[in-house]
Scaffold this motif. Structure first.
Motif, short mmCIF file in Angstrom:
data_model
loop_
_atom_site.label_atom_id
_atom_site.label_comp_id
_atom_site.label_asym_id
_atom_site.label_seq_id
_atom_site.Cartn_x
_atom_site.Cartn_y
_atom_site.Cartn_z
N LEU A 2 0.83 -1.22 0.00
CA LEU A 2 0.00 0.00 0.00
C LEU A 2 0.86 1.26 0.00
CD1 LEU A 2 -2.74 1.47 0.26
CD2 LEU A 2 -2.51 1.21 2.75
N ASP A 26 13.13 1.28 12.80
CA ASP A 26 12.19 0.26 13.28
C ASP A 26 11.11 0.99 14.10
OD1 ASP A 26 10.88 -1.71 14.70
OD2 ASP A 26 12.65 -2.36 15.83
N VAL A 67 5.03 -4.24 17.00
CA VAL A 67 4.96 -3.49 15.73
C VAL A 67 3.61 -2.78 15.58
CG1 VAL A 67 5.07 -3.67 13.21
CG2 VAL A 67 6.59 -5.08 14.62
N ILE A 89 -3.44 3.12 8.96
CA ILE A 89 -4.19 2.16 8.15
C ILE A 89 -4.51 0.94 9.01
CG2 ILE A 89 -4.25 0.77 6.06
CD1 ILE A 89 -4.09 3.81 5.51
N TYR A 115 -3.75 -10.51 15.38
CA TYR A 115 -3.53 -9.44 14.39
C TYR A 115 -4.57 -8.33 14.57
CZ TYR A 115 -3.65 -7.03 9.86
OH TYR A 115 -3.68 -6.07 8.87
N LYS A 119 -3.93 -4.51 15.94
CA LYS A 119 -4.24 -3.35 15.09
C LYS A 119 -5.24 -2.44 15.81
CE LYS A 119 -3.32 -2.68 11.26
NZ LYS A 119 -2.21 -1.86 10.68
N TRP A 140 -8.93 -6.74 2.79
CA TRP A 140 -8.49 -7.66 1.72
C TRP A 140 -7.68 -6.91 0.64
CZ3 TRP A 140 -12.59 -11.93 0.33
CH2 TRP A 140 -13.13 -12.46 1.52
N LEU A 141 -6.63 -6.24 1.06
CA LEU A 141 -5.84 -5.42 0.14
C LEU A 141 -5.05 -6.26 -0.86
CD1 LEU A 141 -4.14 -2.58 2.24
CD2 LEU A 141 -6.07 -2.40 0.67
N1 LIG Z 1 -2.89 -6.71 3.22
C1 LIG Z 1 -4.16 -6.67 3.61
O1 LIG Z 1 -4.99 -7.49 3.19
C2 LIG Z 1 -4.63 -5.61 4.57
C3 LIG Z 1 -5.99 -5.52 4.86
C4 LIG Z 1 -6.42 -4.52 5.73
C5 LIG Z 1 -5.51 -3.64 6.29
N2 LIG Z 1 -4.18 -3.77 6.00
C6 LIG Z 1 -3.24 -2.83 6.60
O2 LIG Z 1 -2.78 -2.02 5.54
C7 LIG Z 1 -1.43 -1.60 5.80
C8 LIG Z 1 -0.56 -1.88 4.60
O3 LIG Z 1 -0.63 -3.26 4.33
P1 LIG Z 1 0.27 -3.92 3.18
O4 LIG Z 1 -0.41 -5.21 2.83
O5 LIG Z 1 0.60 -2.92 2.16
O6 LIG Z 1 1.56 -4.27 4.04
P2 LIG Z 1 2.99 -4.84 3.60
O7 LIG Z 1 3.13 -4.89 2.14
O8 LIG Z 1 3.18 -6.08 4.42
O9 LIG Z 1 3.92 -3.69 4.14
C9 LIG Z 1 4.14 -3.51 5.48
C10 LIG Z 1 5.44 -2.77 5.61
O10 LIG Z 1 5.69 -2.57 7.01
C11 LIG Z 1 7.09 -2.68 7.18
N3 LIG Z 1 7.40 -2.99 8.58
C12 LIG Z 1 7.07 -4.10 9.26
N4 LIG Z 1 7.56 -4.04 10.51
C13 LIG Z 1 8.20 -2.85 10.63
C14 LIG Z 1 8.91 -2.20 11.65
N5 LIG Z 1 9.06 -2.77 12.86
N6 LIG Z 1 9.46 -0.99 11.41
C15 LIG Z 1 9.34 -0.38 10.20
N7 LIG Z 1 8.65 -0.95 9.18
C16 LIG Z 1 8.10 -2.17 9.38
C17 LIG Z 1 7.48 -3.81 6.27
O11 LIG Z 1 8.84 -3.76 5.99
P3 LIG Z 1 9.67 -5.13 5.72
O12 LIG Z 1 9.01 -5.77 4.55
O13 LIG Z 1 11.05 -4.69 5.50
O14 LIG Z 1 9.48 -5.93 6.99
C18 LIG Z 1 6.64 -3.52 5.04
O15 LIG Z 1 7.32 -2.68 4.14
C19 LIG Z 1 -1.01 -2.31 7.09
O16 LIG Z 1 -1.21 -1.43 8.17
C20 LIG Z 1 -2.01 -3.45 7.20
O17 LIG Z 1 -2.21 -3.83 8.54
C21 LIG Z 1 -3.73 -4.72 5.15
#
Ligand SMILES: NC(=O)c1ccc[n+]([C@@H]2O[C@H](COP(=O)([O-])OP(=O)(O)OC[C@H]3O[C@@H](n4cnc5c(N)ncnc54)[C@H](OP(=O)(O)O)[C@@H]3O)[C@@H](O)[C@H]2O)c1
Length: 273
Positions: A2, A26, A67, A89, A115, A119, A140-141
């Motif tokens: 995202l 971090d 986190v 988010i 999880y 959140k 469900w991104l």
């Molecule tokens: N994916 C879904 O279906 C979904 C649905 C609803 C809401 N969301 C929310 O939407 C947001 C974005 O999701 P996404 O799917 O785009 O996530 P993503 O691709 O997994 O990206 C999450 C990012 O957070 C970074 N991260 C993790 N731990 C960290 C830390 N301790 N310090 C700094 N950075 C850290 C990761 O870096 P590394 O890769 O280097 O660890 C990664 O770049 C999140 O808040 C998620 O909870 C997601």
């Protein structure tokens, strides 16, 4: 995933964007996080970082809490220290899925797993820690910039004639670009609080998988719908987690396009890559 689209959308709207990754600091480290945000002194932080591995959170609750809860609190503290707004988010997994109509911002959360609970704690800590907060729940991104469900389905479909996919969890797939496109408008007004932002409509994971294969022209692979119990996972997930963007409705805003249209746009974008 995202975060990449958030950067491009804010840039497209003429904002100066400073992308930050886990390589910079971090978010679980309070000193490092607050220091980094103070140095940048932004007007807005769109906080997309999270421990997003839902089963991983169940197995490693301390990492999830560090986190998703403490990390979000730290980012909020950094924002508060420079009077920046924070966009947090969050997720449909804050709900238990017991409802049969879409969840509005006014429904009470009740997460089933670590999880969702971590959140939700992040939402609350951010709201308490930073007066200028927007909590954006989505569902469900998937997107062109990260590992996601459509990518997994298409990869598996290359080697298997049939894919077993859960059919009794209902939600709304949301294209990261569609969510990201709403955020520059969201931060224009100081209407701090909680928003549900997802594409329109609803389906099951099996329905989504079927549509992904159809959109990609993979007609030789079939989807076998299975109940959640047959899918090996330590996590209890909500059976129904459709989000209704009720606040946006009250504001007279157009709903996001139907998930099927968004999937077609995603497929076109992936084909153009
Ligand atoms: N994916 C879904 O279906 C979904 C649905 C609803 C809401 N969301 C929310 O939407 C947001 C974005 O999701 P996404 O799917 O785009 O996530 P993503 O691709 O997994 O990206 C999450 C990012 O957070 C970074 N991260 C993790 N731990 C960290 C830390 N301790 N310090 C700094 N950075 C850290 C990761 O870096 P590394 O890769 O280097 O660890 C990664 O770049 C999140 O808040 C998620 O909870 C997601």
């Amino acid at each position: 995933m995202l975060g990449t689209d958030v950067c491009s959308e804010f840039t497209r709207h003429g904002h100066e964007v400073i992308p930050v990754t886990s390589g910079h600091f971090d978010i679980g480290d309070t000193d490092a996080t607050v220091k980094a945000i103070r140095e940048i002194a932004p007007d807005v932080v769109v906080h997309t970082a999270a421990y997003t591995d839902v089963d991983g959170c169940e197995r490693n609750p301390e990492i999830a809490h560090r986190v998703n809860a403490l990390g979000t609190w730290n980012v909020a503290a950094g924002c508060a220290s420079v009077n920046a707004a924070i966009v947090v988010i969050s997720t449909d997994f804050v709900f238990d899925g017991a409802k049969s109509a879409p969840y509005t911002e006014f429904d009470a959360p009740n997460p089933l797993g670590v999880y969702g609970a971590s959140k939700l704690e992040g939402e609350r800590l951010a709201a308490g820690g930073c007066p200028r907060h927007y909590i954006v729940r989505t569902s469900w991104l998937y997107g062109t910039a990260g590992k996601c469900f459509p990518q997994t389905m298409l990869r598996l479909a290359q080697t298997r004639p049939e894919l077993s996919v859960v059919a009794d969890q209902i939600g709304t797939p949301t294209f990261t670009l569609d969510l990201a496109a709403t955020l520059p408008e969201l931060v224009r007004f100081p209407l701090y609080g909680t928003y549900h932002i997802a594409n329109s409509g609803q389906t099951s994971w099996a329905g989504f998988a079927k549509a992904i294969l159809e959109a990609a022209g993979k007609h030789d692979v079939s989807i076998k719908p299975i109940p959640s119990e047959e899918w090996p996972s330590p996590t209890k997930r909500p059976r129904f987690s459709v989000l209704r963007g009720y606040v946006r409705e009250l504001q007279g805003k157009e709903p996001l396009r139907p998930w099927e249209e968004a999937l077609a746009a995603y497929t076109a974008a992936m084909n153009a890559k």
